[in-house]
Design a protein around this motif. Structure first.
Motif, mmCIF file in Angstrom:
data_model
loop_
_atom_site.group_PDB
_atom_site.id
_atom_site.type_symbol
_atom_site.label_atom_id
_atom_site.label_comp_id
_atom_site.label_asym_id
_atom_site.label_seq_id
_atom_site.Cartn_x
_atom_site.Cartn_y
_atom_site.Cartn_z
ATOM 1 N N GLN A 145 -5.737 5.810 6.630
ATOM 2 C CA GLN A 145 -6.674 4.433 6.377
ATOM 3 C C GLN A 145 -7.795 4.878 5.689
ATOM 4 O O GLN A 145 -8.527 5.920 5.864
ATOM 5 N N TRP A 146 -8.610 3.906 5.182
ATOM 6 C CA TRP A 146 -9.964 3.814 5.018
ATOM 7 C C TRP A 146 -10.866 4.068 6.284
ATOM 8 O O TRP A 146 -10.645 2.991 7.030
ATOM 9 N N GLY B 173 -15.176 2.233 5.231
ATOM 10 C CA GLY B 173 -14.522 1.916 3.700
ATOM 11 C C GLY B 173 -14.807 2.949 2.745
ATOM 12 O O GLY B 173 -14.361 2.742 1.586
ATOM 13 N N LYS B 174 -15.657 3.937 3.048
ATOM 14 C CA LYS B 174 -16.167 4.854 2.062
ATOM 15 C C LYS B 174 -15.042 6.040 1.939
ATOM 16 O O LYS B 174 -15.077 6.791 0.578
ATOM 17 N N TYR C 23 -11.289 8.233 2.648
ATOM 18 C CA TYR C 23 -9.801 7.963 3.041
ATOM 19 C C TYR C 23 -9.433 9.073 3.855
ATOM 20 O O TYR C 23 -9.299 10.388 3.498
ATOM 21 N N LYS D 65 -5.878 4.436 -4.660
ATOM 22 C CA LYS D 65 -6.762 3.586 -4.924
ATOM 23 C C LYS D 65 -6.532 2.340 -3.736
ATOM 24 O O LYS D 65 -5.562 2.063 -3.253
ATOM 25 N N LYS D 66 -7.670 1.669 -3.629
ATOM 26 C CA LYS D 66 -7.660 0.769 -2.415
ATOM 27 C C LYS D 66 -6.772 -0.493 -3.144
ATOM 28 O O LYS D 66 -6.895 -0.860 -4.317
ATOM 29 N N GLY D 67 -6.239 -0.933 -1.951
ATOM 30 C CA GLY D 67 -5.013 -2.172 -2.394
ATOM 31 C C GLY D 67 -3.783 -1.774 -3.092
ATOM 32 O O GLY D 67 -3.014 -2.852 -3.317
#
Length: 124
Positions: free
Chosen positions: A100-101, A105-106, A108, A121-123
């Motif tokens: 998880q991030w 969220g900075k 991973y 990459k996020k998402g």
């Protein structure tokens, strides 16, 4: 992860004159009035929460009660929360994050819980 921690409970015991903290070369434990001691439990003593392992010693460093969910405890026995310990993020509940991030969220962390310098990459 919450299920693993919920197996253990917080115990509140009044401090008796004949009970108390004991120390030897291995570490600290809390002896009860009858000579027994806490094992595999979170306990409130003097307003602070401590964790005791199956051997009865206060937990310090990396520790897992179930073999898969990890937490980190400082030398005073306090669980580290919402912070980094080395390359591992400890969430608000004190459990090591995985896949998880984290940290707003900075960053991973991967399946092992370790920070990944080249994250997906996020998402995606």
């Amino acid at each position: 992860m919450l299920a693993a921690v919920s197996m253990f409970f917080v115990c509140t015991q009044p401090v008796n004159a004949s009970s108390g903290w004991q120390k030897d070369s291995k570490g600290w434990w809390y002896e009860l009035e009858d000579g027994s001691y806490y094992t595999n439990v979170f306990v409130e003593i003097d307003g602070k929460i401590y964790s005791f392992g199956e051997d009865g010693y206060m937990v310090t460093g990396w520790y897992s009660f179930d073999g898969s969910t990890w937490s980190f405890y400082n030398s005073e026995g306090s669980m580290k929360k919402n912070a980094w310990e080395g390359n591992y993020w400890l969430a608000q509940d004190g459990l090591m994050a995985r896949d998880q991030w984290v940290d707003g969220g900075k960053y991973y962390v991967g399946p092992s819980g370790e920070w990944m310098p080249d994250p997906p990459k996020k998402g995606v």
